[in-house]
Design an enzyme around this catalytic site. Structure first.
Site, PDB file in Angstrom:
ATOM      1  N   GLU A   7       5.734  -3.227   0.742  1.00 28.79           N
ATOM      2  CA  GLU A   7       5.662  -3.036  -0.713  1.00 28.79           C
ATOM      3  C   GLU A   7       4.929  -1.716  -0.935  1.00 28.79           C
ATOM      4  O   GLU A   7       3.698  -1.672  -0.918  1.00 28.79           O
ATOM      5  CB  GLU A   7       4.893  -4.204  -1.362  1.00 28.79           C
ATOM      6  CG  GLU A   7       5.616  -5.531  -1.290  1.00 28.79           C
ATOM      7  CD  GLU A   7       6.769  -5.640  -2.276  1.00 28.79           C
ATOM      8  OE1 GLU A   7       6.788  -4.873  -3.264  1.00 28.79           O
ATOM      9  OE2 GLU A   7       7.648  -6.483  -2.060  1.00 28.79           O
ATOM     10  N   GLY A  11       0.847  -1.205   0.000  1.00 33.52           N
ATOM     11  CA  GLY A  11       0.000   0.000   0.000  1.00 33.52           C
ATOM     12  C   GLY A  11       0.870   1.238   0.000  1.00 33.52           C
ATOM     13  O   GLY A  11       2.061   1.172  -0.343  1.00 33.52           O
ATOM     14  N   ASN A  12       0.283   2.362   0.409  1.00 30.99           N
ATOM     15  CA  ASN A  12       1.033   3.622   0.294  1.00 30.99           C
ATOM     16  C   ASN A  12       2.072   3.783   1.411  1.00 30.99           C
ATOM     17  O   ASN A  12       2.001   3.136   2.456  1.00 30.99           O
ATOM     18  CB  ASN A  12       0.067   4.817   0.214  1.00 30.99           C
ATOM     19  CG  ASN A  12      -0.682   5.027   1.512  1.00 30.99           C
ATOM     20  OD1 ASN A  12      -0.119   5.466   2.508  1.00 30.99           O
ATOM     21  ND2 ASN A  12      -1.964   4.670   1.518  1.00 30.99           N
ATOM     22  N   THR A  13       2.994   4.703   1.165  1.00 25.90           N
ATOM     23  CA  THR A  13       4.146   4.877   2.063  1.00 25.90           C
ATOM     24  C   THR A  13       3.725   5.396   3.442  1.00 25.90           C
ATOM     25  O   THR A  13       4.283   4.971   4.458  1.00 25.90           O
ATOM     26  CB  THR A  13       5.169   5.821   1.391  1.00 25.90           C
ATOM     27  OG1 THR A  13       5.537   5.233   0.149  1.00 25.90           O
ATOM     28  CG2 THR A  13       6.413   6.017   2.239  1.00 25.90           C
ATOM     29  N   ALA A  14       2.720   6.304   3.480  1.00 26.25           N
ATOM     30  CA  ALA A  14       2.308   6.864   4.780  1.00 26.25           C
ATOM     31  C   ALA A  14       1.796   5.749   5.691  1.00 26.25           C
ATOM     32  O   ALA A  14       2.193   5.661   6.869  1.00 26.25           O
ATOM     33  CB  ALA A  14       1.241   7.927   4.575  1.00 26.25           C
ATOM     34  N   VAL A  15       0.951   4.874   5.160  1.00 25.73           N
ATOM     35  CA  VAL A  15       0.438   3.766   5.977  1.00 25.73           C
ATOM     36  C   VAL A  15       1.554   2.743   6.239  1.00 25.73           C
ATOM     37  O   VAL A  15       1.608   2.130   7.310  1.00 25.73           O
ATOM     38  CB  VAL A  15      -0.816   3.117   5.322  1.00 25.73           C
ATOM     39  CG1 VAL A  15      -1.252   1.887   6.089  1.00 25.73           C
ATOM     40  CG2 VAL A  15      -1.962   4.114   5.261  1.00 25.73           C
ATOM     41  N   GLY A  16       2.474   2.627   5.290  1.00 28.49           N
ATOM     42  CA  GLY A  16       3.633   1.742   5.482  1.00 28.49           C
ATOM     43  C   GLY A  16       4.381   2.110   6.761  1.00 28.49           C
ATOM     44  O   GLY A  16       4.823   1.241   7.519  1.00 28.49           O
ATOM     45  N   CYS A  56       1.254   0.116  -9.247  1.00 29.56           N
ATOM     46  CA  CYS A  56       2.342   0.641  -8.410  1.00 29.56           C
ATOM     47  C   CYS A  56       3.573   1.003  -9.229  1.00 29.56           C
ATOM     48  O   CYS A  56       4.292   1.934  -8.881  1.00 29.56           O
ATOM     49  CB  CYS A  56       2.704  -0.363  -7.336  1.00 29.56           C
ATOM     50  SG  CYS A  56       3.094  -1.989  -8.003  1.00 29.56           S
TER      51      CYS A  56
HETATM   52  N1  LIG Z   1       4.939  -2.048  -4.121  1.00 31.91           N
HETATM   53  C1  LIG Z   1       3.839  -2.691  -4.426  1.00 31.91           C
HETATM   54  O1  LIG Z   1       3.804  -3.895  -4.659  1.00 31.91           O
HETATM   55  C2  LIG Z   1       2.544  -1.947  -4.494  1.00 31.91           C
HETATM   56  C3  LIG Z   1       1.440  -2.574  -5.081  1.00 31.91           C
HETATM   57  C4  LIG Z   1       0.240  -1.894  -5.132  1.00 31.91           C
HETATM   58  C5  LIG Z   1       0.125  -0.631  -4.619  1.00 31.91           C
HETATM   59  N2  LIG Z   1       1.223  -0.049  -4.079  1.00 31.91           N
HETATM   60  C6  LIG Z   1       1.144   1.310  -3.588  1.00 31.91           C
HETATM   61  O2  LIG Z   1       0.017   1.420  -2.748  1.00 31.91           O
HETATM   62  C7  LIG Z   1      -0.593   2.680  -2.904  1.00 31.91           C
HETATM   63  C8  LIG Z   1      -2.054   2.501  -3.255  1.00 31.91           C
HETATM   64  O3  LIG Z   1      -2.640   1.717  -2.312  1.00 31.91           O
HETATM   65  P1  LIG Z   1      -3.410   2.343  -1.056  1.00 31.91           P
HETATM   66  O4  LIG Z   1      -2.473   2.613   0.027  1.00 31.91           O
HETATM   67  O5  LIG Z   1      -4.290   3.413  -1.553  1.00 31.91           O
HETATM   68  O6  LIG Z   1      -4.207   1.021  -0.722  1.00 31.91           O
HETATM   69  P2  LIG Z   1      -5.294   0.743   0.363  1.00 31.91           P
HETATM   70  O7  LIG Z   1      -6.095   1.952   0.669  1.00 31.91           O
HETATM   71  O8  LIG Z   1      -5.975  -0.489  -0.118  1.00 31.91           O
HETATM   72  O9  LIG Z   1      -4.423   0.422   1.643  1.00 31.91           O
HETATM   73  C9  LIG Z   1      -3.636  -0.721   1.729  1.00 31.91           C
HETATM   74  C10 LIG Z   1      -3.997  -1.478   2.983  1.00 31.91           C
HETATM   75  O10 LIG Z   1      -3.687  -0.682   4.107  1.00 31.91           O
HETATM   76  C11 LIG Z   1      -4.776  -0.666   5.014  1.00 31.91           C
HETATM   77  N3  LIG Z   1      -4.811   0.625   5.682  1.00 31.91           N
HETATM   78  C12 LIG Z   1      -5.207   1.808   5.154  1.00 31.91           C
HETATM   79  N4  LIG Z   1      -5.067   2.799   6.066  1.00 31.91           N
HETATM   80  C13 LIG Z   1      -4.581   2.223   7.189  1.00 31.91           C
HETATM   81  C14 LIG Z   1      -4.211   2.713   8.477  1.00 31.91           C
HETATM   82  N5  LIG Z   1      -4.317   4.001   8.788  1.00 31.91           N
HETATM   83  N6  LIG Z   1      -3.719   1.826   9.363  1.00 31.91           N
HETATM   84  C15 LIG Z   1      -3.596   0.537   9.046  1.00 31.91           C
HETATM   85  N7  LIG Z   1      -3.920   0.013   7.847  1.00 31.91           N
HETATM   86  C16 LIG Z   1      -4.416   0.843   6.938  1.00 31.91           C
HETATM   87  C17 LIG Z   1      -5.991  -0.899   4.153  1.00 31.91           C
HETATM   88  O11 LIG Z   1      -7.022  -1.480   4.924  1.00 31.91           O
HETATM   89  C18 LIG Z   1      -5.472  -1.820   3.073  1.00 31.91           C
HETATM   90  O12 LIG Z   1      -5.614  -3.181   3.404  1.00 31.91           O
HETATM   91  C19 LIG Z   1       0.195   3.374  -3.977  1.00 31.91           C
HETATM   92  O13 LIG Z   1       1.145   4.191  -3.363  1.00 31.91           O
HETATM   93  C20 LIG Z   1       0.877   2.242  -4.709  1.00 31.91           C
HETATM   94  O14 LIG Z   1       2.039   2.608  -5.388  1.00 31.91           O
HETATM   95  C21 LIG Z   1       2.410  -0.676  -3.996  1.00 31.91           C
HETATM   96  C1  LIG Z   2       1.813  -8.630 -18.219  1.00 29.61           C
HETATM   97  C2  LIG Z   2       2.066  -7.618 -17.143  1.00 29.61           C
HETATM   98  C3  LIG Z   2       1.657  -8.024 -15.758  1.00 29.61           C
HETATM   99  C4  LIG Z   2       1.653  -6.849 -14.851  1.00 29.61           C
HETATM  100  C5  LIG Z   2       1.231  -7.106 -13.454  1.00 29.61           C
HETATM  101  C6  LIG Z   2       1.181  -5.826 -12.714  1.00 29.61           C
HETATM  102  C7  LIG Z   2       1.102  -5.977 -11.224  1.00 29.61           C
HETATM  103  C8  LIG Z   2       1.258  -4.637 -10.580  1.00 29.61           C
HETATM  104  C9  LIG Z   2       1.317  -4.683  -9.120  1.00 29.61           C
HETATM  105  C10 LIG Z   2       1.386  -3.305  -8.536  1.00 29.61           C
HETATM  106  O1  LIG Z   2       0.459  -2.515  -8.540  1.00 29.61           O
END
Ligand SMILES: NC(=O)c1ccc[n+]([C@@H]2O[C@H](COP(=O)([O-])OP(=O)(O)OC[C@H]3O[C@@H](n4cnc5c(N)ncnc54)[C@H](O)[C@@H]3O)[C@@H](O)[C@H]2O)c1
Ligand SMILES: CCCCCCCCCC=O
Length: 497
Positions: free
Chosen positions: A210, A188-193, A244
């Site tokens: 991730e 998910g996003n960096t802030a929640v990370g 992502c």
């Molecule tokens: N590196 C990767 O594999 C990857 C893949 C997909 C998305 N992303 C990144 O994720 C972001 C988009 O996803 P998102 O963050 O909007 O997803 P999201 O809103 O689905 O959040 C991800 C998870 O975090 C949980 N969550 C949200 N807020 C929370 C909190 N305050 N405390 C605890 N848990 C909480 C949610 O319930 C969810 O399960 C983008 O920055 C994207 O680049 C990264």
């Molecule tokens: C054929 C390309 C497959 C791409 C799969 C993408 C997964 C992205 C995960 C992050 O958001």
């Protein structure tokens, strides 16, 4: 709503029972999941359509097939990946066995994201399960149809004592994170990370994060502009830019920008027809909040291409922004949508400066035929991954780890890296209790004479690998008796000093 403490306690009891340890048990679970993807394919495609209006081709290729291929790869290789890894040793331990044994951490929490809600939630689950852990899956509440489906189908296919699904939003996840897990895998996003990292830290729980960020895309004038434009538009419009590793912004000269814009108009028509909104291959923005956020980002520059939006349908066409102010939000936050701002740089050195001044991205894309410039970018920038002359495709190579660095995350997975991520690598030294082994190591016992210290230093000294192989070969050839005689000779020689 299930009680998180009870769920974790149940999983911990199951882990302690040893049920998930035998490889045969894990293989059965993985095979069941393979059957699930085949039997529930239509339901998965439907859920992804409900959440993101994902077209069936994207749902099948980028979510279901991705998972199926990962399972097949794991099933074919798990036996070998899980074997002990025997390692080189010094002379003092030559008769002993030293190896690395992968062991499961225990109870793992997998928190999924909404953009590839099936793939990103279940791919880490495969790895955690294959490594022998018990797992609690928490899908993203934002992709509600997929979350509901995961909760419904997972218990139909895998052991209910060892693998559980808990749905919920921020309050539920906050409660969940108070529990003690043995490993947390968050996407998910960096802030929640950072919130997840802080919660894990309270129990010294290891994590994989991730995360996201702005993945730049550098194009120079040596690149074949038509092919580059095709690949960039494909990567930006797949899942409506909600990927992502989608190219976030372009880094190029004004001259390349002009060529890109001319070519993009033609390619968009070739890909999606005269009316993008009617293309069956384009999905939609996940919800109104994200749509409004994206609309706000359009204000950062001049719309040089696209700009067509429909709030009611949550549709936005590919929108290229030029002459963007450096402090505009579109250049500050991850876009995660079909907006493509252009940042003009004079040359590769200016591009490198720009990248070095910013957070490390999840991916860096370079379109160029100038090998020296590509090398300069590779050596002078840091990112989770790099793909030269394409976008996103680095993820498909599952012999490469997938993960970020710095602000874009920590740790990685895919293929064998998933097994490694979810396994503790236990170091095991199995010593010989016999006389020869004792003689080889006896110099460590006090009183520590000069002779004993010299012997110990000789036995523990680092030697080039070829020499150790030679010694091992000779000792192996001599057999334990003559090996013992040699050890006694060395002992005599040194302890006489
Ligand atoms: N590196 C990767 O594999 C990857 C893949 C997909 C998305 N992303 C990144 O994720 C972001 C988009 O996803 P998102 O963050 O909007 O997803 P999201 O809103 O689905 O959040 C991800 C998870 O975090 C949980 N969550 C949200 N807020 C929370 C909190 N305050 N405390 C605890 N848990 C909480 C949610 O319930 C969810 O399960 C983008 O920055 C994207 O680049 C990264
Ligand atoms: C054929 C390309 C497959 C791409 C799969 C993408 C997964 C992205 C995960 C992050 O958001």
């Amino acid at each position: 709503m299930p009680n998180p403490a009870e769920l974790v306690a149940e999983l911990r009891n199951s882990f302690r029972s040893g049920k998930t340890r035998p490889l045969s048990f894990r293989i059965t679970q993985l095979r069941n999941l393979l059957r699930m993807y085949s039997e529930k394919k239509d339901e998965i495609v439907r859920a992804l359509h409900d959440d993101l209006r994902k077209c069936p081709a994207e749902a099948i290729v980028m979510e279901i097939d991705f998972l199926v291929n990962d399972l097949k790869n794991t099933l074919w290789n798990l036996d070998q990946w899980a074997r002990p890894e025997y390692v080189e040793k010094d002379l003092a331990n030559l008769l002993d066995t030293a190896y690395v044994q992968r062991e499961p951490y225990g109870v793992v929490l997998v928190i999924g994201a909404w953009n590839y809600p099936i793939q990103l939630t279940l791919l880490p689950f495969h790895g955690a399960l294959a490594a022998g852990n018990c797992v609690l899956i928490k899908p993203s509440e934002v992709s509600a149809a997929s979350a509901k489906l995961i909760e419904e189908i997972i218990p139909q296919y895998v052991d209910n004592d060892c693998y559980k699904v808990m749905n919920g939003g921020i309050p539920e996840t906050t409660d969940l994170l108070k529990q003690r897990f043995d490993y947390i895998f968050y996407t998910g996003n960096t802030a929640v990370g950072k919130i997840v990292h802080a919660a894990a830290n309270r129990h010294l729980t290891p994590v994989t994060l991730e995360l996201g960020g702005k993945s730049p895309c550098y194009i120079d004038s040596s690149a074949d502009i038509k092919t580059a434009t095709k690949r960039i538009i494909w990567g930006k419009m797949t899942n409506m830019g909600q990927t992502c590793v989608a190219p976030d912004y372009l880094l190029c000269t004004k001259e390349v920008e002009k060529k890109f814009l001319e070519t993009a108009t033609l390619i968009l028509r070739e890909f999606y027809g005269p009316d993008l909104k009617r293309s069956p291959d384009l999905g939609r923005i996940v919800n109104d909040r994200h749509f409004e956020r994206l609309q706000g980002l359009l204000e950062g520059g001049t719309v040089a291409l696209g700009g067509d939006t429909d709030a009611h349908d949550r549709f936005m066409g590919l929108t290229v922004l030029t002459d963007v102010k450096s402090d505009a939000a579109v250049l500050q936050q991850e876009i995660f949508g079909p907006i493509l701002p252009v940042v003009n740089v004079a040359d590769v050195k200016e591009a490198i400066d720009y990248l070095q001044e910013r957070e490390k991205p999840l991916a860096l894309y370079v379109f160029s035929n100038r090998k020296a410039d590509v090398e300069l970018l590779l050596k002078n920038t840091s990112s989770g991954s790099v793909c030269v002359n394409d976008v996103i495709m680095q993820l498909v190579v599952d012999t490469l780890p997938f993960g970020g660095v710095g602000n874009s995350g920590m740790g990685g997975y895919h293929g064998k890296f998933s097994l490694d991520t979810f396994s503790h690598k236990k170091a095991i030294l199995y010593k010989d209790l016999g006389l020869v082994g004792e003689v080889l190591g006896a110099a460590k016992y006090p009183p520590l004479t000069n002779g004993k210290i010299a012997y110990l230093r000789f036995m523990l000294a680092k030697r080039p690998p070829f020499l150790m192989r030679l010694v091992k070969g000779v000792l192996g050839g001599l057999g334990p008796f003559l090996g013992g005689v040699l050890a006694l000779y060395l002992w005599q020689k040194y302890t006489q000093i």
